[in-house]
Design an enzyme around this catalytic site. Structure first.
Site, PDB file in Angstrom:
ATOM      1  N   LYS A  22       2.747 -11.765   4.535  1.00 44.93           N
ATOM      2  CA  LYS A  22       3.966 -11.896   3.227  1.00 44.93           C
ATOM      3  C   LYS A  22       5.128 -12.599   3.775  1.00 44.93           C
ATOM      4  CE  LYS A  22       4.443  -6.987   4.131  1.00 44.93           C
ATOM      5  NZ  LYS A  22       2.884  -6.445   2.247  1.00 44.93           N
ATOM      6  N   LYS A  42      -3.240 -10.050  -0.763  1.00 40.21           N
ATOM      7  CA  LYS A  42      -2.876  -9.773  -2.045  1.00 40.21           C
ATOM      8  C   LYS A  42      -1.856 -10.696  -2.254  1.00 40.21           C
ATOM      9  CE  LYS A  42       0.823  -6.120  -1.916  1.00 40.21           C
ATOM     10  NZ  LYS A  42       0.738  -6.117  -0.744  1.00 40.21           N
ATOM     11  N   LYS A  88     -10.791  -9.444   9.164  1.00 41.84           N
ATOM     12  CA  LYS A  88     -10.514  -8.416   8.494  1.00 41.84           C
ATOM     13  C   LYS A  88     -11.189  -7.751   8.138  1.00 41.84           C
ATOM     14  CE  LYS A  88      -7.779  -6.457   5.077  1.00 41.84           C
ATOM     15  NZ  LYS A  88      -6.510  -6.881   5.223  1.00 41.84           N
ATOM     16  N   GLY A 107       1.153  -1.296  -0.064  1.00 43.04           N
ATOM     17  CA  GLY A 107      -0.057  -0.106   0.183  1.00 43.04           C
ATOM     18  C   GLY A 107       1.137   1.147  -0.237  1.00 43.04           C
ATOM     19  N   ASN A 108       1.735   1.399   0.506  1.00 44.84           N
ATOM     20  CA  ASN A 108       2.722   2.397   0.831  1.00 44.84           C
ATOM     21  C   ASN A 108       3.388   2.975  -0.543  1.00 44.84           C
ATOM     22  OD1 ASN A 108       5.074  -0.092   0.403  1.00 44.84           O
ATOM     23  ND2 ASN A 108       6.414   2.204   1.357  1.00 44.84           N
TER      24      ASN A 108
END
Lengths: 312, 312
Positions: free
Chosen positions: B275, B213, B134, B16-17
């Site tokens: 991740k 994602k 979530k 997102g960053n």
């Protein structure tokens, strides 16, 4: 079609009524249900055509604009980004409806399909930018219109935001679309006429404008070598004296007749006019076959049994 | 790389960053500006890699949800459609930024590029649906949370909507993506983890859920045969005792070490955990090389000079 010969390329430009019919609120269930009839026809047509699908986005982009007006807590997005959002939304709806129709037809006709984000180059000096004449978004009160930070125009519905509708010069993804079609992918693209960008030196920059989806489709059709350009809408085709007592439906129009009737103002600039101009652009640019038909009669029109057919 | 040998396939999952940095409001100008650094690196890397780009969509989908809450005049759209809208938005932003970087680099490295709408099959019986955990969308007041028509959860920020985050089973467009990569297209896809759908007999149906994602990217990586799976985020890599006095950055992790540290709860379930799990899924599924690095250090990490590297 004989083996070894490439199937003709068919471009179907779906009008807004393929998603929301007159009088409907436009819930997502209605939009999916409305898509089934045109998409089932396109799925069947894909058995002997290579297929490109383009689509409008008027009510969908209008809703996103309306939401932005309501909600002060979220940074405003420029029109180009809202068009991109509707490409995602409607691209997904068309692609998944097509997927479902393929599953219903049986896997032997299943073709690869992709829904692409598309942007379209326009000329920053297009005269349309000096004269924004395309109404979009919600109806504004008199006070809202007077205080608006953007151009407004008075329409039959009331005051609305006005944006420029410049001519499409080139579809940025044309090479990609051509290669995909060459491999018999079904390609969904140019949603809402494409995201308008201008070239600034070595960069593209988005602009606040909307491109007519039928004109963008005609341009794409010429750039990738489409054989049949079909505009599917909510009426059976073009007519003379539309809505008058002497209304005559046109089943066939030569280029000369098309130009003459356009000059006479026979086709309404807000509805049939851009479609007829798109047909003219396609044929004048080297296209062979353009037609306008209802979303219920795409197959019949391709078979020559419905619609208005444009020829040289 | 010798001529005639296919370039390795690199998948970069942008966090997102890459679009909105901490503390920013997230205007569209900020999002485009933030994209330049990672996208410039990816453009250069595309000279000797075939490239897939995936991306998150948390703040963008949150804003669309917030707008829907504000505005009663527009039919509500289900979450799947909002995800599709963000795929359009962010896909366009990445694609046009890449286009501009290519133009800046010079046309000799210009590759065809497409941004695809992607949906991802999940299991309707995934246990996540019984336990939505979530948080998405805006922070709700106590009254809003009590009266909400959907599950809510209490987070560090306050009450928020809770949705299921099921495991990705398969990317619907995997065959298309594989063929595009085979032709050396740069493919932008699986935005926001993909639009979640379940199979119902011969149909797909969208569901109210979000897919992580990084997990979706790992699944895609396995399905299309990615050689290097790179997750780019706002920290230099994974660390032990993150945020504690004894924090140690990890430059290399074997599968066994990865499993052990996950079991010890070393990686935060809301940030580094998914991740590391995605890296594990990729390697356990047959992938060769996974890494986590900052969005500033994608090239350095690929060269082995930065990031956390996962190996068998």
């Amino acid at each position: 079609m004989s083996k070894g010969q490439a199937a003709p390329i068919l471009l179907v430009a779906l009008g807004g009524n393929a998603l929301i019919k007159k009088g409907q609120e436009g819930t997502i269930a209605q939009q999916f249900a409305n898509l089934q009839e045109p998409i089932a026809q396109i799925a069947r047509l894909s058995r002997d055509h290579r297929v490109i699908i383009t689509h409008g986005n008027g009510p969908q982009v209008g809703n996103l604009l309306l939401q932005q007006e309501c909600c002060q807590d979220v940074p405003r997005l420029p029109l180009e980004i809202l068009v991109a959002q509707t490409q995602g939304q409607i691209g997904y709806m068309i692609e998944s409806s097509l997927d479902n129709q393929f599953m219903a037809l049986g896997l032997e006709v299943f073709k690869p399909l992709v829904s692409l984000i598309s942007y379209v180059v326009v000329d920053g000096h297009d005269p349309a930018f000096a004269n924004p004449d395309k109404p979009i978004g919600p109806v504004l009160s008199g006070e809202q219109a007077a205080g608006a930070a953007y151009p407004v125009m008075h329409t039959a519905k009331g005051w609305r935001r006005a944006v420029a509708s410049p001519q499409p010069i080139s579809i940025v993804e044309k090479r990609e679309i051509k290669r995909l079609i060459g491999m018999d992918f079904i390609v969904i693209c140019c949603g809402g006429g494409g995201i308008p960008v201008v070239r600034q030196g070595r960069h593209f920059a988005g602009v606040d404008a909307v491109i007519d989806k039928d004109l963008a489709s005609a341009r794409l059709g010429l750039e990738v070598g489409v054989e049949v350009f079909c505009m599917a809408t909510d009426v059976p085709g073009a007519a003379l004296d539309y809505g008058q007592p002497g209304e005559r439906f046109l089943d066939s129009l030569s280029l000369d007749e098309t130009r003459r009737y356009l000059e006479q103002g026979q086709f309404h600039p807000g509805s049939m006019g851009p479609k007829v101009r798109a047909a003219l652009m396609f044929l004048e640019g080297g296209g062979q076959r353009a037609l306008i038909c209802s979303t219920q009669e795409i197959e019949a029109a391709l078979a020559g049994k419905a619609g208005t057919h444009f020829h040289l």
